[in-house]
Design an enzyme around this catalytic site. Sequence first.
Site, PDB file in Angstrom:
ATOM      1  N   ARG A 114       5.427 -13.045   9.616  1.00  0.00           N
ATOM      2  CA  ARG A 114       5.547 -12.166   9.020  1.00  0.00           C
ATOM      3  C   ARG A 114       7.191 -11.597   9.756  1.00  0.00           C
ATOM      4  NH1 ARG A 114       4.086  -6.892  10.084  1.00  0.00           N
ATOM      5  NH2 ARG A 114       1.718  -7.349   8.469  1.00  0.00           N
ATOM      6  N   LYS A 164       3.974   0.050   9.511  1.00  0.00           N
ATOM      7  CA  LYS A 164       4.732   1.828   8.964  1.00  0.00           C
ATOM      8  C   LYS A 164       3.890   3.180  10.071  1.00  0.00           C
ATOM      9  CE  LYS A 164       3.352   0.126   4.910  1.00  0.00           C
ATOM     10  NZ  LYS A 164       2.440   0.070   3.757  1.00  0.00           N
ATOM     11  N   GLU A 182       0.525  -0.983  -0.213  1.00  0.00           N
ATOM     12  CA  GLU A 182       0.198  -0.131  -0.043  1.00  0.00           C
ATOM     13  C   GLU A 182       0.585   1.260  -0.298  1.00  0.00           C
ATOM     14  OE1 GLU A 182      -2.549   0.502   2.962  1.00  0.00           O
ATOM     15  OE2 GLU A 182      -3.487   2.062   2.741  1.00  0.00           O
TER      16      GLU A 182
END
Length: 584
Positions: free
Chosen positions: A260, A270, A36
């Site tokens: 992850r 982020k 994104e």
Amino acid sequence: MSDNESQTSNFIRDIVIADREAGKHDGRVQTRFPPEPNGYLHIGHSKSICLNFGLAREFGGKCNLRFDDTNPEKEETEYVESIKADVHWLGFHWARECYASDYFQQLYDWAEKLIGEGKAYVCDLNAEQTREYRGTLTEPGKPSPFRERSVDENLDLFRRMRAGEFEDGARTLRAKIDMASPNLNLRDPVLYRIKRAHHHRTGDEWPIYPSYDYTHGQSDSLEKVTHSVCTLEFETHRPLYEWFIQALEIFPSHQYEFARLNLTYTVMSKRKLLQLVKEGKVSGWDDPRMPTISGARRRGVPPLAFRRFCEIIGVTKFNSLTDIALLEHTMRDVLNSRTPRRMAVLNPLKVTLTNYPEGKVEMVEAINNPEDESAGSRKIPFGRTLYIDHDDFLEEAPKKFFRLKAGGEVRLRNSYVIKCEEVVKDESGAPIELKCTVDFKTLGANPEGRKVKGVIHWVSAAHAVKAEVRLYDRLFTVERPDADKERDFLEFLNPDSLQVIEAMVEPELAIDAAQTLEKIKAGAKLPLRDEQSPDEGPMRPYYASDLRVQFERVGYFCLDADSTAQKLVFNRTVALKDSWAKQK
Ligand code: ATP
Ligand code: MG
């Protein structure tokens, strides 16, 4: 040498191999990396990048770079550009550059199709009510009072949502699935919300935006993605992913989830990284202390180190915490054989060689890299006045101190053995100059009748070049800065994560730097991968940090982008040894 030389566990790779053997999708492999564009990429993303692009590369397939741009308020073109640069820098190139926003019309048409088949409806509950109706893990949800609207009414309302007739948030389009499903994601998930937000690509064309779930799988399907890999938190979204594909009868992409990457002494969301930037805790997204790819690039981390690291950690289904020391070890390993040695004195102490003729300069030969014969050698000036590092001198030293002490001898790297005859001190008693003598018979030869164990680095005072050196340490003082939900991760910022010093470096480094700055100015480019692979095609721009060196006995350093012909700035990429391992 291939990145794949040491295959560790990678269950997704095993699935791909099995699928190919079974002839699924005619053995075709299509993957995608779907960031994104709401921030810069971090080290965690490099795991996903190496996995997606790595599978495509290994099996002769293709990997798309797809921007998952359905949240217009948080997304910017700056992030799109940085993501592209980072993926390139890591050594990968995409088959197609795609945007979820390119599919907005198709997604809209499919939504009308779902409405037409009674599989979606317009709901007037607001966000809070929707949450209330959804129920919990232990309680089933309640059907929305708008669930039984007729197809015609739904179609009419949805078209008016699209036409911009309603307020933001006034209505949503929802899939009609199962309000009693144990999986909350299947309790009539929202497909569209009304939001008048300017989109970085579609501008003001759309007053409604599709949700992540409604967008992601269909985008995969449109790109004929065979193996859609994502992180574990999307595992419970997979039934929904499959529901859309079945309901729309489109290409059957399949989703696989992996754990992850989490690293010690690091935060990797982020949102938190944005906070560090916005609050000025770091100099920007590319601050060399940031766990971003752009930070790592500026710090001098070779992209190959990331690819190796991702190879070593493997791909599993279990969440875990990886020690950042493993990444640092991989960096040293990659840098050792690939960086020329240079001499730099970070904390200069003057040495006068009293028996060395005034004004005389000798050029001594120095091997550039003992690990790489092809790196050749260079000539370094040697003269009467030198600098050595303060840390390499102790007036009274323990036996095992194989450096210089008062009355003791040491070898200067690539040069002579010297003896410390006198220590000149300031008022506080700190040494400010050493008066030494040279044994002229020791250039390239052992001293006669005695052993001199220590070797230290040095630079000629008359030829040394001043340089700013930035020493980085971990950004956080604890292994898991964001583990405690009660405490702000900023409390654990390491106040000593940056130290700026003025060093004296050998003149060759000024030549290296001048050449690098010249290349950048001329727009020079490098092959995408930092190994010899001429068939790789595309190139990426030259960065200052592509000048990587080992300061002998100190660590690995690179040129910083702040450097000019007048002022050199070097970043410490990683020290030669792990100083943290000892502290534990
Ligand atoms: P963040 O939580 O840091 O904001 P994200 O998951 O929202 O990250 P995306 O831009 O959506 O970021 O991620 C793009 C891809 O990278 C996704 O497939 C995501 O699963 C993957 N990814 C993100 N973080 C990690 C990580 N720490 N380890 C491995 N893959 C990751
Ligand atoms: Mg995300």
